[in-house]
Scaffold this active site. Structure first.
Site, short mmCIF file in Angstrom:
data_model
loop_
_atom_site.label_atom_id
_atom_site.label_comp_id
_atom_site.label_asym_id
_atom_site.label_seq_id
_atom_site.Cartn_x
_atom_site.Cartn_y
_atom_site.Cartn_z
N LYS A 122 -31.68 -0.25 21.50
CA LYS A 122 -33.16 -1.04 20.18
C LYS A 122 -33.54 -2.02 20.49
O LYS A 122 -32.52 -2.74 21.60
CB LYS A 122 -32.05 -0.25 18.72
CG LYS A 122 -32.72 -1.34 18.17
CD LYS A 122 -31.46 -2.55 16.61
CE LYS A 122 -32.26 -3.29 15.98
NZ LYS A 122 -30.96 -3.05 15.56
N ASP B 53 -35.50 -10.12 14.54
CA ASP B 53 -36.04 -9.29 13.44
C ASP B 53 -35.81 -10.15 11.90
O ASP B 53 -34.49 -10.56 11.63
CB ASP B 53 -34.12 -7.78 13.51
CG ASP B 53 -34.17 -6.90 11.98
OD1 ASP B 53 -35.32 -7.56 11.54
OD2 ASP B 53 -33.68 -6.89 11.83
N LYS C 269 -34.40 -10.81 5.19
CA LYS C 269 -33.53 -11.94 5.52
C LYS C 269 -33.16 -13.04 4.76
O LYS C 269 -33.94 -13.48 5.08
CB LYS C 269 -32.65 -11.03 6.98
CG LYS C 269 -32.15 -10.36 7.72
CD LYS C 269 -32.48 -10.20 9.14
CE LYS C 269 -32.42 -9.76 9.63
NZ LYS C 269 -31.14 -8.46 9.48
N ASP D 75 -31.09 -9.44 18.52
CA ASP D 75 -30.97 -7.54 18.15
C ASP D 75 -31.64 -6.84 18.53
O ASP D 75 -31.91 -5.90 18.60
CB ASP D 75 -32.47 -7.58 16.50
CG ASP D 75 -31.86 -6.74 15.89
OD1 ASP D 75 -30.45 -6.43 16.00
OD2 ASP D 75 -32.69 -6.38 14.99
N ASP E 290 -35.33 -4.16 6.32
CA ASP E 290 -34.75 -4.13 6.97
C ASP E 290 -33.90 -3.17 7.89
O ASP E 290 -32.65 -4.09 8.73
CB ASP E 290 -34.33 -5.19 6.22
CG ASP E 290 -32.75 -6.50 7.29
OD1 ASP E 290 -32.98 -6.37 8.90
OD2 ASP E 290 -31.87 -6.92 6.71
N GLU F 78 -34.34 -0.92 10.13
CA GLU F 78 -35.78 -1.32 11.59
C GLU F 78 -35.00 0.27 12.49
O GLU F 78 -36.11 0.39 12.85
CB GLU F 78 -36.62 -2.05 11.21
CG GLU F 78 -36.24 -2.85 12.37
CD GLU F 78 -34.95 -3.59 12.21
OE1 GLU F 78 -34.20 -4.09 12.81
OE2 GLU F 78 -33.98 -3.77 10.72
N ARG G 272 -33.09 1.65 13.28
CA ARG G 272 -32.37 3.53 12.90
C ARG G 272 -33.98 3.79 13.11
O ARG G 272 -34.58 5.41 13.73
CB ARG G 272 -31.90 3.66 12.00
CG ARG G 272 -32.95 3.47 10.68
CD ARG G 272 -32.21 3.46 9.65
NE ARG G 272 -31.02 2.68 9.51
CZ ARG G 272 -29.59 2.22 8.71
NH1 ARG G 272 -29.83 2.90 7.55
NH2 ARG G 272 -29.23 1.17 8.94
#
Length: 496
Positions: free
Chosen positions: A260, A265, A272, A283, A342, A344, A346
């Site tokens: 990933k 993010d 967030k 991230d 959020d 995201e 996956r």
């Protein structure tokens, strides 16, 4: 810092570190140095609480008549029980001690005690590896650092046996991969974004890795609607990078790694909180680990066919950003209702994992991701979450992690959890109706896109960044997972 190897002998200058086993048992070299200093080592131990227990240190200013700056006594624990982790920790602690004291040159003298059987070459290589790992710094943006805070150690000699240099070579390659990963994870989001991270991956071509970069046009053509949905809120276009190392038998199915790579993010429209958002520069750590792993495998010339796929996006809110409630079509053809922008990671892994298994038909596939905050609630910062559809792969991963000190803890996957992500209007939704079992739900979502390949998902959100120095890892990016996966390859996939 330069690392050298030599046969076991006391140096004529600089700082010296000696092993002492529990019970204040000096090695042969320690006894000789004690005699040369008129019993100074024994007197110092007797005047302190130093017992030679693991991780203890006692620093002695070298007495007159000895051409050394200082002598560091290092607790090695009980004789005969030293292992790789202990020597690594010893090497890291000594390197840190030498730097703290301002030494430019130092030696770690490794020898045994009567009745102890140890492989000096292996011990020396592990100590060198620990020292190298601990020496990492990310200081490229510092312009006013005080001299006393800068490292001073220029040369470290591991005095045990010259043959350790050969043994250390493979570990040095792994350290190279770790340093690359730590560098990438440490970079700020304005410097590292999908295009520049893809450029960093392209540098692996110098190591013999085949690198292919898919731009936004190619990604759209492949039908990666889940990945594109995350990327459309940013002015930074997405990238998918494919890396191949062909060191195994021709035609043998590869082992695959998927990372990933959310280079920053914000959470997108489901934004967030501001507090702590700066941490979201890392991230992309899953992608960073995968890129560093490919460097390590290539530099140690691993006898394996390995493929790596990293999905690179920036998750930003804007007028063009994906909305909660949107429905996207993944590369697999499955439709996804995006209830939380959020969640995201996956989404991009759905397309990356499907692409990887569909194109390369791997014998096993492992993805890494800083996927959920829930894994931190469950496991803290010492274990990563392990999810798998294959017991053998899971057991191998857990054993590899234990052997290198990168611990995993397996959590369940089950139909009960899977049903919670059935959507009312699409094939699947990206979050469940409640916050329970958040890490499991994320893994359950990814599993729908692996197509029954032996697969494992490592949720590394809690272990990617360290808030304090550890034995071989300075505060900051850890590269957790790289050494684990390198060991997995060496133990089960290399040369088979």
């Amino acid at each position: 810092m330069e690392i050298r190897f030599a046969n076991a002998a006391a140096p004529k200058a600089g700082a010296l570190a000696l092993l002492v086993h529990e019970g204040r048992v000096l090695t042969e070299a320690g006894r000789a140095m004690d005699e040369a200093t008129g019993g100074a080592l024994v007197r110092a131990m007797e005047a302190s609480r130093f017992e030679g227990k693991r991780d203890q240190q006692l620093v002695i200013v070298a007495p007159a008549g000895v051409a050394l700056t200082r002598i560091v006594l290092c607790g090695a624990g009980k004789a005969g029980e030293a292992d790789a982790a202990r020597y690594q920790a010893l090497g890291g602690a000594v390197a840190a001690a030498f730097n703290a004291a301002g030494d430019k040159e130092g030696t770690i003298l490794i020898d045994g005690v009567e009745g102890e059987k140890s492989d000096l070459a292996e011990a020396a290589a592990e100590a060198a590896f620990g020292a190298r790992m601990r020496s990492y710094r990310f200081d490229k943006y510092r312009t006013t650092e005080k001299p006393e805070k800068k490292p001073t150690l220029e040369r470290l000699t591991i005095a045990a046996t010259n043959s350790a240099k050969r043994v250390y070579a493979a570990r040095e390659a792994v350290a190279d991969g770790v340093f690359l990963t730590r560098d990438l994870v440490s970079e700020p989001g304005n410097i590292l974004y999908p295009e520049t991270l893809a450029d960093a991956a392209k540098a692996l071509k110098k190591d013999g890795v085949t690198v292919e970069v898919l731009d936004e046009k190619a990604i759209r053509k492949l039908g990666m609607g889940a990945l594109i949905g995350v990327a459309i809120g940013s002015v930074r276009p997405p990238r998918v990078v494919v890396m191949q190392w062909n060191g195994g038998r021709k035609g043998e199915a590869p082992i695959a790694f998927v990372g990933k790579g959310v280079t920053f993010d914000t959470g997108g429209i489901s934004i967030k909180p501001a507090g702590g958002m700066e941490d979201m520069k890392w991230d992309m750590a899953g992608a960073g680990v995968v890129i560093g792993l490919m460097r390590a495998l290539a530099r140690r010339e691993a006898a394996v066919n390995a493929v790596a796929v990293v999905a690179l996006v920036e998750n930003m809110p804007s007028g063009s950003a994906q909305r909660p409630g949107d429905v996207v079509t993944s590369m697999s053809g499955q439709t996804i209702e995006v209830l939380n922008t959020d969640a995201e990671g996956r989404l991009i892994l759905a397309d990356a994992c499907w692409y990887c298994q569909d194109r390369f038909k791997p014998q096993a596939m492992i993805n890494l991701a800083t996927l959920t905050g829930a894994i931190i609630v469950a496991l803290g910062d010492h274990h990563a979450g392990l999810f798998s559809n294959d017991d053998t792969l899971s057991e191998r991963l857990a054993a590899a992690g234990k052997s290198v000190g990168e611990q995993l803890w397996r959590l369940p996957l089950a139909d009960y959890y899977d049903k919670q992500i059935d959507s009312d209007i699409a094939d699947v939704k990206n979050i469940a109706a409640n916050r329970g079992a958040g890490s499991i739900i994320g893994a359950q979502f990814i599993q729908r896109f692996v197509n029954k390949v032996p697969w494992a998902h490592l949720d590394i959100a809690g272990v990617t960044w360290s808030k304090a120095d550890t034995a071989i890892t300075p505060k900051g990016a850890t590269a957790f997972g790289l050494r684990l996966l390198d060991r997995l390859v060496a133990d089960h996939y290399e040369g088979k």
